[in-house]
Design a protein around this motif. Structure first.
Motif, short mmCIF file in Angstrom:
data_model
loop_
_atom_site.label_atom_id
_atom_site.label_comp_id
_atom_site.label_asym_id
_atom_site.label_seq_id
_atom_site.Cartn_x
_atom_site.Cartn_y
_atom_site.Cartn_z
N THR A 1 14.26 32.49 -20.65
CA THR A 1 13.06 31.73 -20.97
C THR A 1 13.11 31.09 -22.34
O THR A 1 12.54 30.01 -22.54
CB THR A 1 11.82 32.64 -20.83
OG1 THR A 1 11.70 33.05 -19.47
CG2 THR A 1 10.56 31.91 -21.23
N ALA B 1 4.60 29.03 -18.28
CA ALA B 1 5.95 29.22 -17.76
C ALA B 1 6.95 29.62 -18.83
O ALA B 1 8.11 29.88 -18.52
CB ALA B 1 6.43 27.93 -17.08
N THR C 1 7.52 34.92 -23.12
CA THR C 1 8.62 35.87 -22.90
C THR C 1 8.51 37.02 -23.90
O THR C 1 7.86 36.92 -24.93
CB THR C 1 9.99 35.18 -23.05
OG1 THR C 1 11.03 36.09 -22.68
CG2 THR C 1 10.23 34.71 -24.48
N LYS D 1 8.83 38.62 -12.22
CA LYS D 1 9.98 37.86 -12.69
C LYS D 1 10.40 36.82 -11.65
O LYS D 1 10.80 35.70 -12.00
CB LYS D 1 11.14 38.80 -13.01
CG LYS D 1 10.92 39.65 -14.25
CD LYS D 1 12.13 40.51 -14.56
CE LYS D 1 11.93 41.29 -15.85
NZ LYS D 1 13.10 42.14 -16.17
N GLU E 1 8.46 35.31 -9.46
CA GLU E 1 7.49 34.21 -9.51
C GLU E 1 7.78 33.29 -10.70
O GLU E 1 7.65 32.06 -10.59
CB GLU E 1 6.07 34.77 -9.60
CG GLU E 1 5.60 35.45 -8.32
CD GLU E 1 4.19 36.01 -8.46
OE1 GLU E 1 3.53 35.70 -9.47
OE2 GLU E 1 3.76 36.75 -7.55
N LYS E 2 8.16 33.88 -11.82
CA LYS E 2 8.47 33.08 -12.99
C LYS E 2 9.74 32.25 -12.76
O LYS E 2 9.81 31.08 -13.15
CB LYS E 2 8.64 33.99 -14.20
CG LYS E 2 8.73 33.26 -15.53
CD LYS E 2 8.73 34.27 -16.67
CE LYS E 2 8.68 33.61 -18.03
NZ LYS E 2 8.69 34.58 -19.13
N ASP E 3 10.73 32.85 -12.13
CA ASP E 3 11.96 32.12 -11.80
C ASP E 3 11.63 30.88 -10.97
O ASP E 3 12.11 29.77 -11.25
CB ASP E 3 12.92 33.01 -10.99
CG ASP E 3 13.51 34.14 -11.80
OD1 ASP E 3 13.57 34.03 -13.04
OD2 ASP E 3 13.91 35.15 -11.19
N ARG F 1 8.76 29.36 -10.58
CA ARG F 1 7.93 28.40 -11.32
C ARG F 1 8.78 27.56 -12.25
O ARG F 1 8.62 26.34 -12.34
CB ARG F 1 6.86 29.16 -12.12
CG ARG F 1 5.95 28.28 -12.96
CD ARG F 1 5.14 27.35 -12.11
NE ARG F 1 4.13 26.64 -12.91
CZ ARG F 1 3.72 25.42 -12.63
NH1 ARG F 1 4.21 24.76 -11.58
NH2 ARG F 1 2.80 24.85 -13.38
N GLN F 2 9.71 28.18 -12.96
CA GLN F 2 10.56 27.42 -13.87
C GLN F 2 11.46 26.46 -13.12
O GLN F 2 11.65 25.31 -13.54
CB GLN F 2 11.39 28.38 -14.73
CG GLN F 2 10.56 29.14 -15.76
CD GLN F 2 11.41 30.00 -16.68
OE1 GLN F 2 12.62 30.10 -16.52
NE2 GLN F 2 10.77 30.63 -17.65
#
Length: 364
Positions: free
Chosen positions: A128, A146, A149, A286, A288-290, A292-293
């Motif tokens: 991130t 997004a 971290t 994690k 979901e963040k992957d 989204r990014q």
């Protein structure tokens, strides 16, 4: 997705040049000298500096055929630091230009590692904190949600670490210079070597490296001679992520020149990583963040007319075989409908520009 005004993008480029000049001056002061060396038929630059005891200490610089390095070798005595002006530029870019500054801890850690020579020794900032750099690199505004971290991830290729014949200062000393509470984290394998370090507030710094072709190495930390006593966890698919990285700026203090993955590679890699996340503990968040990014980068790459770059990188990953294809399919299947459609159109558009065939991960 809002674009960043061209004026601010130009200012970022100026900051990058000034910061690189300053970083180079700090690493290679006038009293030292550049020395060429031939290794396995290829020429490299090293830098010899007096050690204060009548001898010299040698640092690895890089390949002699890198035009940026060659220019620096020619001009390094003329480089001068411009600290105050660079700090003003950073403030303008983050406060007025809409670019992203890291949290103070992440910025201080990356600055300390950079000052120790991490990027000179071909380390790559991933995760991130690297994603935070893409706003300026691509010229678009990315949402804060997004980019939050609580860790910093650093990668270095295993072969590079063994071959450069140089090293960072002790990693634990660099980290404790930022926060005295940093301690090595015991490795899950029971090995005495540590690939991660954590402070009293739970901020984690982790070192990763490319897997050497066998899953036998996955659970054992790899010895990394260039990482100042730190080991690194081998990770599948990492070689794809850190291939052909790019230079950019982390907008912290007066600017920190860093090396990050190509944004197209980062986006495709995030799909694969998301497909392999566990759903227990922090794995779901994690993942979901992957996703989204990845989705944000797909949008940014299409908007900034970089769909051809995305399609090239996608095809490279796809052609690596069934395990890669399954990871991409699974990750792409997690994208919300609108993001999946945007990804599909970017791939089709990019493949057309490249005059290549492309197999989509969604089916027809």
């Amino acid at each position: 997705m809002k674009s960043i005004d061209l004026m601010y993008q130009t200012m970022l480029a100026e900051l990058g040049q000034r910061s690189l000049d300053a970083a180079w001056t700090a690493d290679f002061p006038p009293e030292g000298r550049f020395t060429p060396a031939n290794i396995k038929g290829r020429k490299y630059w090293y830098f010899d500096i007096p050690d204060g005891h009548g001898g010299t200490k040698r640092r690895y610089v890089g390949p002699a055929d890198d035009p940026d390095i060659s220019q620096r070798v020619a001009d390094h005595k003329r480089d001068k630091d411009d600290l105050r002006a660079r700090r003003r530029l950073v403030n303008t870019l983050t406060r007025e230009g809409g670019m992203i500054a890291p949290d103070a801890m992440s910025g201080d850690i990356v600055e300390a590692l950079a000052g120790g020579g991490l990027f000179r020794l071909r380390g790559v900032l991933i995760g991130t904190v690297a994603f935070q750099c893409y706003s300026g690199l691509l010229g678009v505004r990315l949402p804060m949600a997004a980019i939050l971290t609580g860790d910093a991830d650093i990668a270095q290729d295993y072969a590079i670490s063994r071959e450069v014949e140089d090293s960072l200062p002790p990693i634990i000393e660099l980290l404790q210079g930022v926060d005295a509470s940093f301690r090595p984290v015991p490795h899950r394998s029971g090995s005495a070597a540590s690939s991660a370090f954590q402070n009293a507030d739970g901020y984690r710094v982790e070192f990763l490296t490319s897997n050497r072709g066998s899953d036998d190495y996955i659970d054992q930390p790899a010895k990394m001679p260039a990482l100042g006593g730190a080991s690194a966890d081998p990770l599948r698919f990492l070689d794809f992520l850190i291939r052909d990285p790019v230079r950019t700026m982390l907008l912290h203090r007066s600017g920190v020149p860093v090396v990050v993955p190509d944004p197209s590679r980062y986006a495709v890699h995030k799909l694969i990583v998301a497909s392999r996340r566990h759903t227990d503990g922090h794995g779901s968040a994690k993942r979901e963040k992957d996703i989204r990014q990845a989705a944000l980068l797909f949008e940014a790459l299409q908007q900034t007319r970089r769909s051809a770059d995305l399609a090239l990188v996608y095809n490279e990953a796809w052609e690596r075989g069934p395990a890669w294809q399954e990871g991409i399919r699974t990750g792409a299947g997690m994208l919300p409908a609108q993001d999946a459609e945007r990804f599909k159109m970017a791939l089709i558009e990019g493949a057309k520009k490249n005059r290549e065939e492309i197999e989509l991960p969604f089916g027809e």
